[in-house]
Each structure stands twice: as C-alpha cells, then as structure tokens.
Enzyme design. Structure first.
Site, PDB file in Angstrom:
ATOM      1  N   ARG A 107       0.868  -1.191   0.000  1.00  0.00           N
ATOM      2  CA  ARG A 107       0.000   0.000   0.000  1.00  0.00           C
ATOM      3  C   ARG A 107       0.898   1.232   0.000  1.00  0.00           C
ATOM      4  O   ARG A 107       1.779   1.346   0.856  1.00  0.00           O
ATOM      5  CB  ARG A 107      -0.914   0.049   1.226  1.00  0.00           C
ATOM      6  CG  ARG A 107      -1.533   1.452   1.401  1.00  0.00           C
ATOM      7  CD  ARG A 107      -2.565   1.557   2.496  1.00  0.00           C
ATOM      8  NE  ARG A 107      -3.805   0.904   2.098  1.00  0.00           N
ATOM      9  CZ  ARG A 107      -4.981   1.157   2.664  1.00  0.00           C
ATOM     10  NH1 ARG A 107      -5.090   2.031   3.637  1.00  0.00           N
ATOM     11  NH2 ARG A 107      -6.065   0.520   2.259  1.00  0.00           N
ATOM     12  N   HIS A 134      -7.653   0.841  -6.136  1.00  0.00           N
ATOM     13  CA  HIS A 134      -7.860   0.082  -4.888  1.00  0.00           C
ATOM     14  C   HIS A 134      -8.581  -1.225  -5.236  1.00  0.00           C
ATOM     15  O   HIS A 134      -9.751  -1.428  -4.896  1.00  0.00           O
ATOM     16  CB  HIS A 134      -8.694   0.920  -3.915  1.00  0.00           C
ATOM     17  CG  HIS A 134      -8.635   0.453  -2.487  1.00  0.00           C
ATOM     18  ND1 HIS A 134      -7.824  -0.586  -2.057  1.00  0.00           N
ATOM     19  CD2 HIS A 134      -9.307   0.881  -1.381  1.00  0.00           C
ATOM     20  CE1 HIS A 134      -7.999  -0.769  -0.751  1.00  0.00           C
ATOM     21  NE2 HIS A 134      -8.890   0.101  -0.325  1.00  0.00           N
ATOM     22  N   GLN A 137     -10.533  -3.716  -2.688  1.00  0.00           N
ATOM     23  CA  GLN A 137     -11.793  -3.122  -2.201  1.00  0.00           C
ATOM     24  C   GLN A 137     -12.961  -3.510  -3.124  1.00  0.00           C
ATOM     25  O   GLN A 137     -14.080  -3.744  -2.682  1.00  0.00           O
ATOM     26  CB  GLN A 137     -11.633  -1.596  -2.170  1.00  0.00           C
ATOM     27  CG  GLN A 137     -12.860  -0.831  -1.715  1.00  0.00           C
ATOM     28  CD  GLN A 137     -13.099  -0.915  -0.227  1.00  0.00           C
ATOM     29  OE1 GLN A 137     -12.205  -0.702   0.554  1.00  0.00           O
ATOM     30  NE2 GLN A 137     -14.330  -1.237   0.163  1.00  0.00           N
ATOM     31  N   ASP A 231     -16.958   8.243  -0.825  1.00  0.00           N
ATOM     32  CA  ASP A 231     -15.652   8.072  -0.169  1.00  0.00           C
ATOM     33  C   ASP A 231     -15.247   9.454   0.346  1.00  0.00           C
ATOM     34  O   ASP A 231     -15.880  10.477   0.005  1.00  0.00           O
ATOM     35  CB  ASP A 231     -14.648   7.527  -1.206  1.00  0.00           C
ATOM     36  CG  ASP A 231     -13.277   7.192  -0.614  1.00  0.00           C
ATOM     37  OD1 ASP A 231     -13.130   7.162   0.621  1.00  0.00           O
ATOM     38  OD2 ASP A 231     -12.337   6.969  -1.413  1.00  0.00           O
ATOM     39  N   CYS A 272     -16.290   2.751   1.320  1.00  0.00           N
ATOM     40  CA  CYS A 272     -15.148   1.873   1.589  1.00  0.00           C
ATOM     41  C   CYS A 272     -14.664   1.999   3.032  1.00  0.00           C
ATOM     42  O   CYS A 272     -14.032   1.084   3.549  1.00  0.00           O
ATOM     43  CB  CYS A 272     -14.023   2.179   0.616  1.00  0.00           C
ATOM     44  SG  CYS A 272     -13.537   3.921   0.618  1.00  0.00           S
ATOM     45  N   ARG A 317     -14.085  -7.328   3.030  1.00  0.00           N
ATOM     46  CA  ARG A 317     -12.695  -7.075   2.645  1.00  0.00           C
ATOM     47  C   ARG A 317     -11.827  -8.303   2.955  1.00  0.00           C
ATOM     48  O   ARG A 317     -10.970  -8.683   2.163  1.00  0.00           O
ATOM     49  CB  ARG A 317     -12.129  -5.868   3.405  1.00  0.00           C
ATOM     50  CG  ARG A 317     -12.732  -4.521   3.066  1.00  0.00           C
ATOM     51  CD  ARG A 317     -12.516  -4.115   1.631  1.00  0.00           C
ATOM     52  NE  ARG A 317     -11.122  -4.200   1.219  1.00  0.00           N
ATOM     53  CZ  ARG A 317     -10.131  -3.363   1.606  1.00  0.00           C
ATOM     54  NH1 ARG A 317     -10.414  -2.331   2.378  1.00  0.00           N
ATOM     55  NH2 ARG A 317      -8.893  -3.524   1.188  1.00  0.00           N
TER      56      ARG A 317
HETATM   57  N1  NVA Z   1      -9.753   7.357  -1.268  1.00  0.00           N
HETATM   58  C1  NVA Z   1      -9.349   6.949   0.049  1.00  0.00           C
HETATM   59  C2  NVA Z   1      -9.650   5.484   0.248  1.00  0.00           C
HETATM   60  C3  NVA Z   1      -9.299   4.957   1.609  1.00  0.00           C
HETATM   61  C4  NVA Z   1      -9.605   3.515   1.763  1.00  0.00           C
HETATM   62  C5  NVA Z   1      -7.881   7.236   0.252  1.00  0.00           C
HETATM   63  O1  NVA Z   1      -7.080   6.940  -0.643  1.00  0.00           O
HETATM   64  O2  NVA Z   1      -7.522   7.781   1.306  1.00  0.00           O
HETATM   65  N1   CP Z   2     -11.205   0.697   2.941  1.00  0.00           N
HETATM   66  C1   CP Z   2      -9.905   0.647   3.311  1.00  0.00           C
HETATM   67  O1   CP Z   2      -8.997   0.372   2.506  1.00  0.00           O
HETATM   68  O2   CP Z   2      -9.699   0.846   4.632  1.00  0.00           O
HETATM   69  P1   CP Z   2      -8.273   0.998   5.366  1.00  0.00           P
HETATM   70  O3   CP Z   2      -7.660   2.295   4.872  1.00  0.00           O
HETATM   71  O4   CP Z   2      -8.594   1.011   6.817  1.00  0.00           O
HETATM   72  O5   CP Z   2      -7.405  -0.163   4.963  1.00  0.00           O
END
Ligand code: NVA
Ligand code: CP
Length: 336
Positions: A107, A134, A137, A231, A272, A317
């Site tokens: 990540r 992502h 997800q 989101d 999400c 998830r």
């Molecule tokens: N769009 C958000 C998703 C988090 C799961 C981010 O990248 O912070």
């Molecule tokens: N939805 C998601 O990816 O959550 P986290 O950022 O907690 O992993």
C-alpha cells in the site's frame, strides 16, 4: 478461465471479466467456510509480507486475518520499521522479499511503485491501495452488492458521489464496466474521472451491455440507483490545504436523505471506510471547528440508516482478500 496462479493483482484493468467472477465466487466460498467454522489452512508453511507506506485498518487486518486463516505466517512492515525507499530501492526490496516470502502486499503512493515491485518480485504482488487504484476493495464491494441483489448484477446502477476521480471511484468504474453494471460518476468538473479512463471503461461497458455516465447533476445521476457509493473528499497523500476547496466544491454531492430518496427505498448505501459522518475523529473534529460542518461526504443519518451496508462491506474485505491470495497462490478448486 485461465489460472490466476502466479499472477500479480495490481489493477482490475489487467483482468478479464471471468477472472473477476472467479474471484467473487471464491470469496463467497471462503466466507461460507469461515462462517461455518470449517478450518481452511491450505497454505501452512508459507509466508506473506505486508508493506504499508500509508495507514490502514481494514486492509492490513484483512491481509493478516486472511493469512492466519490460510495457515500462513504474516509479517507487517511500515515505513518506519524497514529500509524501503530511504535506504533500499523498490527493485532491491522486491528481490530481497521474494527470497523470504510467497506473496507481497503493498500500500502506498504512485501505481508505478507497485508495478515496479511486481516487475522485480518472483512471487505475486497484491495492491492494497495506491493513489490511482484500490482493487481488493472492489471484490468486497461487488460481493456486498451480490448479497443484496443476487449474483447477476448486469443492468444494476451504481452511483459514485463526490471525489469521482479518486482511487476508489476509478476502480469502481472499471469493475462495473467489466461486470455490466451501469456506472455513474457524479461530481463537479474538477473531480470527475480522467477522459482516457472514461473512454476505456465506456468501451468495456458497451461490450457487457452497460453504460458509463459522468455528470454534475445529482438528481439525474442518482435517480433509480441501486447503490449510492461515496468516499472521503480528501484522500491519503493529499495535502491538508485542499480541504477548504474540496468542502466547498463537494458539499452539493454529500450523500444525504434527499440523495437516497432520488435512488429509492430499495437502494443501498456503500462506503469503503473510513468515513467522516460525525465529529468523533480527530480530523472530523478539526474540520468542524474550522469550517462549521459536522458531517462530510455522508450524513450520519444515512450512514446509520437501514439502507447502509458499510459494515458488511468492511467484513467482506477479509473474505475478498483471502480469495485474491488463494487464487494467485493455487489453482486447486476449494472443496465445498
Ligand atoms: N480514497 C481513500 C480510500 C481509503 C480507503 C484514500 O485513498 O484515502
Ligand atoms: N477501505 C480501506 O482500505 O480501509 P483501510 O484504509 O482502513 O485499509
């Protein structure tokens, strides 16, 4: 369907519709095993590593629990506790980790980093979120839709409200197109998806009997939707300075009871997570103090309503990630 054994899982554009359907079927099977208390330690003696350059609750815990359930050893590395980037390049890190592990989760920031990791690693690399995509997800999200609307989702309508060009919105557009689900990106011009992606997904969707619509009109976008999805307005890695502009631009795209009324009583709400639906977070409280708003991308009323499926989605998830791990490490069917 071609086997996914040995494949990386970096973005859904790399996969055929039938591969995605296979991952969904596996995820449902693995969820049933877990729910029925059936031990499924298929990968005893194997190990995976989780490399996180951004924070996480769901993705990290999903990979950890999925790994443990499959009988594997799991190592978690955050930027503060490894040499990655500061003292060791991505290419070298990939070659070192491949000597220890059977799979690598990453990540972080640009998609090109996870692509480079995959290029140099000898084992499958799984994208646990980048600035652009992502993908894990998505398997959880479509699983959740199937639990509500049945397995065949062709002709259903999903609307993404708000920052409709972030990693989650981009990925939803792709999976909807691949599965024949009508997709709507609803947000102001500056927060709409890039033209090349809309073109690509429109062509894929056409082949599967569905459409992609980009609009700034909330009523037009949401009317008759089966799923309203949103989101956060500012994603990880974006500077704090963008909050003021995003709040102003995206407030008309907040998911509230009016939006859910446009969609109709049978529609579900998805997110999400994490979500700013109240002031019970450090950032939520700070924004409330600075901008005088107590809820952002979704109202607390919708978040807590009977139409909300956010915690089913969060649970899924783990099952979805287990399916991705399973399919990329083994092509043996799972016995029911
Ligand atoms: N769009 C958000 C998703 C988090 C799961 C981010 O990248 O912070
Ligand atoms: N939805 C998601 O990816 O959550 P986290 O950022 O907690 O992993």
């Amino acid at each position: 369907m071609a086997s996914l054994k040995g494949r990386d899982f970096l973005k859904l554009l790399d996969f055929e519709s039938e591969d995605i359907v296979h991952l969904l079927d596996l995820a449902h099977q693995l969820k049933a095993l877990k729910r029925n208390g059936i031990v499924h330690r298929y990968f005893e003696g194997r190990n995976i590593v989780l490399l996180f350059e951004k924070t996480s609750t769901r993705t990290r815990c999903s990979f950890e629990v999925a790994g443990y359930d499959l009988g594997m050893g799991v190592t978690f590395l955050d930027p503060g506790s490894s040499q990655v980037s500061k003292k060791e390049s991505i290419a070298d890190t990939a070659r070192v980790l491949s000597r220890f592990y059977d799979g690598i989760e990453y990540r972080g920031f640009g998609q090109k980093i996870v692509e480079e990791l995959a290029e140099y690693a000898d084992c499958p690399v799984w994208n646990g979120l980048t600035d652009e995509w992502h993908p894990t997800q998505m398997i959880a999200d479509v699983m959740t839709m199937q639990e509500n609307f049945g397995h065949d989702l062709r002709g259903r309508k999903l609307v993404f409200m708000g920052d409709a060009r972030n990693n989650v919105a981009n990925s939803l557009m792709v999976i909807c197109a691949k599965l024949g689900i009508n997709f709507v990106a609803c947000g102001p011009a500056a927060n709409q998806p890039e033209a090349w992606l809309v073109e690509t997904c429109t062509a894929i969707a056409a082949g599967n009997g569905s459409t992609v619509l980009v609009t700034d009109d909330v009523e037009r976008g949401c009317t008759g939707a089966d799923v309203i999805y949103t989101d956060v307005w500012v994603s990880m890695g974006e500077p704090d300075e963008v909050w003021a502009q995003r709040i102003e631009a995206l407030s008309p795209y907040q998911v509230n009871s009016q939006v859910m009324q446009y969609a109709g009583p049978d529609a579900i709400f998805m997110h999400c997570l994490p979500s700013y639906h109240d002031t019970n977070t450090t950032i939520g409280a700070k924004i409330a103090e600075q901008f005088g708003i107590n809820e952002m991308e979704v109202t607390n009323e919708v978040f807590e309503s009977a139409q909300s499926r956010v915690f089913d989605e969060a649970e899924n998830r783990m099952h979805a990630i287990k399916a991705v791990i399973y399919a990329t490490l083994s092509d043996e069917p799972i016995a029911d």
